[in-house]
Design a protein around this motif. Structure first.
Motif, PDB file in Angstrom:
ATOM      1  N   SER A 153       0.800  -1.103   0.033  1.00 28.00           N
ATOM      2  CA  SER A 153       0.185   0.159  -0.040  1.00 28.00           C
ATOM      3  C   SER A 153       0.782   1.328   0.164  1.00 28.00           C
ATOM      4  O   SER A 153       2.240   1.242   0.242  1.00 28.00           O
ATOM      5  N   GLY A 154       0.094   2.479   0.029  1.00 28.93           N
ATOM      6  CA  GLY A 154       1.016   3.782  -0.337  1.00 28.93           C
ATOM      7  C   GLY A 154       1.649   3.867   1.085  1.00 28.93           C
ATOM      8  O   GLY A 154       2.908   4.146   1.094  1.00 28.93           O
ATOM      9  N   GLY A 155       0.910   3.656   2.366  1.00 32.87           N
ATOM     10  CA  GLY A 155       1.788   3.870   3.709  1.00 32.87           C
ATOM     11  C   GLY A 155       2.803   2.756   3.832  1.00 32.87           C
ATOM     12  O   GLY A 155       4.059   3.260   4.199  1.00 32.87           O
ATOM     13  N   GLU A 156       2.618   1.598   3.146  1.00 35.06           N
ATOM     14  CA  GLU A 156       3.635   0.773   3.398  1.00 35.06           C
ATOM     15  C   GLU A 156       5.132   1.042   2.705  1.00 35.06           C
ATOM     16  O   GLU A 156       6.211   0.862   2.926  1.00 35.06           O
ATOM     17  N   ARG A 157       4.786   1.538   1.374  1.00 34.42           N
ATOM     18  CA  ARG A 157       5.989   1.997   0.296  1.00 34.42           C
ATOM     19  C   ARG A 157       6.546   3.131   1.303  1.00 34.42           C
ATOM     20  O   ARG A 157       7.913   2.991   1.082  1.00 34.42           O
ATOM     21  N   GLN A 158       5.779   4.147   1.738  1.00 34.30           N
ATOM     22  CA  GLN A 158       6.407   5.046   2.550  1.00 34.30           C
ATOM     23  C   GLN A 158       7.336   4.603   3.589  1.00 34.30           C
ATOM     24  O   GLN A 158       8.378   5.209   3.968  1.00 34.30           O
ATOM     25  N   ARG A 159       6.803   3.643   4.130  1.00 29.19           N
ATOM     26  CA  ARG A 159       7.683   3.128   5.222  1.00 29.19           C
ATOM     27  C   ARG A 159       8.856   2.674   4.824  1.00 29.19           C
ATOM     28  O   ARG A 159       9.942   2.560   5.527  1.00 29.19           O
ATOM     29  N   VAL A 160       8.675   1.613   3.773  1.00 31.97           N
ATOM     30  CA  VAL A 160       9.964   1.316   3.031  1.00 31.97           C
ATOM     31  C   VAL A 160      11.039   2.234   2.884  1.00 31.97           C
ATOM     32  O   VAL A 160      12.426   2.164   2.992  1.00 31.97           O
ATOM     33  N   ALA A 161      10.625   3.563   2.200  1.00 32.97           N
ATOM     34  CA  ALA A 161      11.170   4.381   1.794  1.00 32.97           C
ATOM     35  C   ALA A 161      12.259   5.008   3.055  1.00 32.97           C
ATOM     36  O   ALA A 161      13.239   5.541   2.862  1.00 32.97           O
ATOM     37  N   ILE A 162      11.205   5.163   4.227  1.00 36.61           N
ATOM     38  CA  ILE A 162      11.801   5.576   5.581  1.00 36.61           C
ATOM     39  C   ILE A 162      13.078   4.832   5.916  1.00 36.61           C
ATOM     40  O   ILE A 162      14.026   5.051   6.272  1.00 36.61           O
ATOM     41  N   ALA A 163      12.654   3.554   5.864  1.00 37.36           N
ATOM     42  CA  ALA A 163      13.848   2.451   6.519  1.00 37.36           C
ATOM     43  C   ALA A 163      14.920   2.831   5.371  1.00 37.36           C
ATOM     44  O   ALA A 163      16.073   2.619   5.657  1.00 37.36           O
ATOM     45  N   ARG A 164      14.763   2.813   3.966  1.00 39.72           N
ATOM     46  CA  ARG A 164      15.792   2.846   3.100  1.00 39.72           C
ATOM     47  C   ARG A 164      16.754   4.267   3.521  1.00 39.72           C
ATOM     48  O   ARG A 164      18.007   4.269   3.508  1.00 39.72           O
ATOM     49  N   ALA A 165      15.782   5.445   3.914  1.00 43.28           N
ATOM     50  CA  ALA A 165      16.727   6.551   4.040  1.00 43.28           C
ATOM     51  C   ALA A 165      17.422   6.614   5.344  1.00 43.28           C
ATOM     52  O   ALA A 165      18.438   7.145   5.417  1.00 43.28           O
ATOM     53  N   LEU A 166      17.143   5.408   6.354  1.00 46.89           N
ATOM     54  CA  LEU A 166      17.904   5.187   7.710  1.00 46.89           C
ATOM     55  C   LEU A 166      19.030   4.405   7.381  1.00 46.89           C
ATOM     56  O   LEU A 166      19.957   4.109   8.423  1.00 46.89           O
ATOM     57  N   ILE A 167      19.145   3.591   6.321  1.00 51.73           N
ATOM     58  CA  ILE A 167      20.015   2.268   6.387  1.00 51.73           C
ATOM     59  C   ILE A 167      21.577   2.800   6.457  1.00 51.73           C
ATOM     60  O   ILE A 167      22.329   2.297   7.061  1.00 51.73           O
ATOM     61  N   ALA A 168      21.751   3.898   5.930  1.00 52.97           N
ATOM     62  CA  ALA A 168      23.308   4.771   6.084  1.00 52.97           C
ATOM     63  C   ALA A 168      23.389   5.253   7.256  1.00 52.97           C
ATOM     64  O   ALA A 168      24.465   5.964   7.506  1.00 52.97           O
ATOM     65  N   GLU A 169      22.536   5.368   8.212  1.00 51.80           N
ATOM     66  CA  GLU A 169      22.559   6.046   9.450  1.00 51.80           C
ATOM     67  C   GLU A 169      22.968   7.626   9.082  1.00 51.80           C
ATOM     68  O   GLU A 169      23.900   8.129   9.753  1.00 51.80           O
ATOM     69  N   PRO A 170      22.154   8.400   8.622  1.00 51.80           N
ATOM     70  CA  PRO A 170      22.299   9.831   8.257  1.00 51.80           C
ATOM     71  C   PRO A 170      22.276  10.726   9.335  1.00 51.80           C
ATOM     72  O   PRO A 170      21.725  10.370  10.429  1.00 51.80           O
ATOM     73  N   ALA A 171      22.424  11.823   9.312  1.00 53.02           N
ATOM     74  CA  ALA A 171      22.112  12.938  10.397  1.00 53.02           C
ATOM     75  C   ALA A 171      21.171  13.602  10.082  1.00 53.02           C
ATOM     76  O   ALA A 171      20.635  14.292  10.856  1.00 53.02           O
ATOM     77  N   ALA A 172      20.808  13.671   8.845  1.00 56.63           N
ATOM     78  CA  ALA A 172      19.546  14.500   8.563  1.00 56.63           C
ATOM     79  C   ALA A 172      18.741  13.677   7.693  1.00 56.63           C
ATOM     80  O   ALA A 172      19.101  13.024   6.593  1.00 56.63           O
ATOM     81  N   ILE A 173      17.439  13.978   7.590  1.00 59.78           N
ATOM     82  CA  ILE A 173      16.560  13.378   6.598  1.00 59.78           C
ATOM     83  C   ILE A 173      15.557  14.758   6.077  1.00 59.78           C
ATOM     84  O   ILE A 173      15.193  15.530   6.657  1.00 59.78           O
ATOM     85  N   LEU A 174      15.769  14.423   4.723  1.00 55.30           N
ATOM     86  CA  LEU A 174      15.022  15.478   4.129  1.00 55.30           C
ATOM     87  C   LEU A 174      13.836  15.029   3.472  1.00 55.30           C
ATOM     88  O   LEU A 174      13.835  14.107   2.517  1.00 55.30           O
TER      89      LEU A 174
END
Lengths: 231, 484
Positions: A153-174
């Motif tokens: 679903s859309g919500g699930e896809r966005q959760r995957v995108a958030i997980a992907r954004a976190l994988i490299a342990e960033p300092a900021a999320i845009l």
């Protein structure tokens, strides 16, 4: 080390269309502190996404400078900017932007491969794969790891995108209107998740949105109008 | 350095896009064709070189002055330590036609002026005993004898000579038998003058309907001293076909007839039995030379040539010594050129395959513009993005190359079986062996060529993928993300 994580100083961005020059950002000054959540509000065409791209080193300013942790970064070589973007900045988009061929797990795992050579990645793949699974568990998709984006679903896809954004342990999320494509209930869940991981990990969060109510959840609200920050 | 994500995505894109099979098949077909066709071509060339080698002496001393004597030349040649044997040769051009046809032609003006009624031939006079020491003469005679048993209902139709040691001898009864069968007159006393023998090739025997014992009128010309300068003298001499030879070298077989060297000397006016003759009795135009096994032919030829020119004898002043390859330089060069042209033509197939790889990779890049933007936002460098599509092209090239090499080697290995099966089952002979008088399709796999083809295929795939991949690397990530 300064408390300011990401800063734009006098950033101007112009596009040329034929003989016309269109200024999208006009001398923008902006700063994002560590662990701070900021909402970037503005109407369509105000330059919100452009500022996000410039701050995320996806685009270069026509004039002005961008600094990361006090160091000027807009004049770095293209591969150095890519390396910095991978290591320190995570993007979340309105339309998720997942690779359709890959499962949720592979989409997240892909983020761990960006800065590694093939053989280096093969040596560390167990740990990185475990980390990808943990992140999917964290965003509530532990059971959906083998599903492709089209099966989520859309919500699930966005959760995957958030997980992907976190994988490299960033300092900021845009995040560029991360709930713009979701119903209100799902949007609320996704936002809870975003603010939650931001708090947990001390991440700075820059949220581009139209939604005043959503903006109020952030530490600070910045308004952009016609390429200028108005308050 | 190969980026992990590049390799990972390249394989995923390939797996999900069956159109890449087209590129793989294109490369495979090109590699297969280059291996099979060139292997068969090389096989044919090997056969041709083998047949030329069997038909040609190691070295040939030629360019001697007219009327050169064999003995002094032989002495110079044999002084070289690598020379094992020598044999005198005398060459002269002539025409022949079966005995009796000339008289019939005189009755019909049209026939008399028809040059096709004659067979032109290069007469080579040899000494069988000496010739055997420098070439495979015995083997040539045995091959011809063994090759035509089905066409031998009677003695005269046999192709083999009666005595391998004396190949120009024609048993009188065979000559008589042929004369009687053909209705020729044997003269008032039914006696036939014994004719000197002539060896024609088995191929010529078949195409010109010649038989053993058959009388041939050989016509040639020579210059003779006259009151005022020289005059051309027409010479006509009867020979009887003593048998056939088969060197396996088609051009030599179709253009050459062998006679005894003394017979030819006699035809050309060098009276071998005349003790008062002024010209040498052992006149030669060439000397065939055999050298020690393993000797460097080119080096020996150079040494011999120098030695011949060092002598004061004017007959040897312009002498040249040619290796067997130099003797057939034009023919071997033409065959080699054909192979080179074939390689060039087949390489065009590789270019078609390259266009397939380019097309499929270009299509992939255009379909993956948004992915390129996503990868950039995740921190992929332009070089990493380029690697995705470059690796995809290389994998296509590698797979196509592997399939093509394996298919090519297997096809060559089973070539004769496939050819036999196709002839039996479908009535189609893919490689008509009879055309080249071969019992099987020859082939020769050259590992260096296979490696070159494989390498070229990979380079072509790499280049074909490089252009679309460069386009991918140069994309603006912001525009790519916004691409719909």
């Amino acid at each position: 080390m300064t408390d300011t994580l990401l800063a734009a100083e006098g950033v101007t961005k112009e596009y040329s269309i034929g003989s016309r020059t269109i200024a999208v950002l006009r001398g923008v000054d902006f700063a994002l502190a560590r662990g701070e959540t900021v909402a970037l509000l503005g109407s369509s065409g105000a330059g919100k996404s452009t500022l996000l791209h410039v701050l995320g080193l996806l685009d270069s300013p026509t004039a002005g400078r961008v600094a990361f942790e006090g160091r000027r970064v807009d004049d770095l070589r293209i591969d150095e900017r890519a390396r910095l973007r991978h290591a320190r900045i995570g993007f979340v988009f309105q339309f998720y932007h997942l690779i359709p061929e890959l499962t949720a797990y592979d989409n997240v795992r892909l983020g761990s491969m960006m800065d590694r050579g093939l053989f280096a990645w093969l040596r560390t793949r167990r740990a990185l794969s475990a980390r990808s699974k943990d992140l999917l568990e964290r965003v509530g998709l532990g059971e959906r790891t083998s599903h492709r984006p089209a099966e989520l679903s859309g919500g699930e896809r966005q959760r995957v995108a958030i997980a992907r954004a976190l994988i490299a342990e960033p300092a900021a999320i845009l995040a560029d209107e991360p709930t713009g494509n979701l119903d209100s209930k799902t949007a609320a869940d996704v936002l809870d998740l975003l603010f939650g991981v931001s708090r947990e990990r001390g991440l700075a969060l820059l949220l581009v949105t139209h939604d005043e109510a959503l903006a109020k959840r952030c530490d600070r609200v910045v308004r952009l109008h016609d390429g200028r920050i108005v308050d | 350095m190969i980026r992990a994500f590049s390799a990972f995505l390249a394989l995923r894109y390939l797996r999900s896009r069956w159109i890449n099979v087209l590129g793989t098949l294109g490369i495979a077909v090109a590699v297969w064709a280059l291996i099979v066709v060139i292997a068969v071509f090389s096989g044919f060339i090997g056969e041709i070189r083998g047949s030329i080698r069997n038909a040609t002496p190691d070295l040939l001393c030629t360019g001697l002055a007219p009327g050169a004597s064999f003995a002094p030349i032989d002495a110079v040649l044999r002084a070289e330590q690598d020379v094992v044997a020598t044999a005198p040769r005398l060459r002269h051009h002539a025409m022949y036609f079966p005995h009796g046809r000339g008289q019939r032609m005189q009755a019909t003006r049209a026939l008399a002026t028809n040059p096709l009624a004659f067979d032109a031939v290069e007469l080579v006079g040899i000494d069988p005993a000496a010739e055997r020491s420098v070439t495979d003469l015995t083997h040539w005679l045995e091959r011809a004898a063994g090759a035509a048993p089905e066409a031998a209902p009677d003695a005269t139709r046999e192709a083999g000579v009666t005595d391998l040691q004396r190949p120009f001898d024609v048993p009188r009864e065979i000559e008589e038998q042929h004369a009687l069968r053909s209705g020729a007159s044997l003269g008032p006393n039914r006696l036939l003058a014994a004719s000197p023998g002539i060896l024609v090739s088995r191929r010529r025997m078949t195409t010109s309907w010649l038989e053993r014992g058959q009388q041939l009128d050989v016509v040639t010309g020579r210059f003779e001293r006259a009151e005022f300068g020289t005059q051309l003298l027409r010479v006509r001499r009867g020979f009887a076909v003593s048998g056939a030879y088969d060197t396996g070298h088609r051009i030599l077989d179709e253009t050459t007839a062998f006679v005894g060297i003394d017979e030819l000397r006699d035809v050309l006016g060098f009276c071998v039995d005349d003790p008062f003759a002024t010209a040498p009795q052992d006149v030669v135009s060439d000397v065939a030379i055999r050298v020690r096994d393993g000797a460097d032919l080119a080096a020996v030829a150079l040494r011999l040539e120098a030695a011949l020119r060092r002598t004061a004898d004017q007959a040897m002043a312009g002498a040249r010594v040619l290796t067997w390859e130099e003797q057939n330089r034009v023919y071997l060069g033409a065959v080699g050129q054909e192979r080179a042209m074939m390689k060039l033509v087949l390489f065009a197939v590789m270019l078609v395959a390259a266009s397939l790889v380019y097309g499929t990779q270009h299509m992939t890049v255009m379909q993956k513009i948004k992915d390129i933007g996503i990868l950039s936002s995740m921190g992929a460098s332009p070089r990493g993005v380029q690697q995705v599509f470059l690796l995809a092209g290389l994998v296509v090239g590698l797979l196509g190359c592997g399939l093509g090499v394996a298919g090519g080697l297997l096809s060559v290995h089973w070539l004769n079986d496939v050819n036999d099966w196709s002839r039996r089952q479908l009535g189609i002979e893919l490689f008509p062996t009879e055309l080249y008088a071969l019992d099987r399709v020859p082939y020769a796999i050259e590992p260096v060529w296979v490696a070159q083809v494989a390498f070229a295929a990979l380079c072509v795939a790499f280049l074909a993928a490089w252009f679309p991949s460069r386009r991918a690397a140069r994309m603006d990530p912001v525009l790519a993300l916004a691409y719909e």
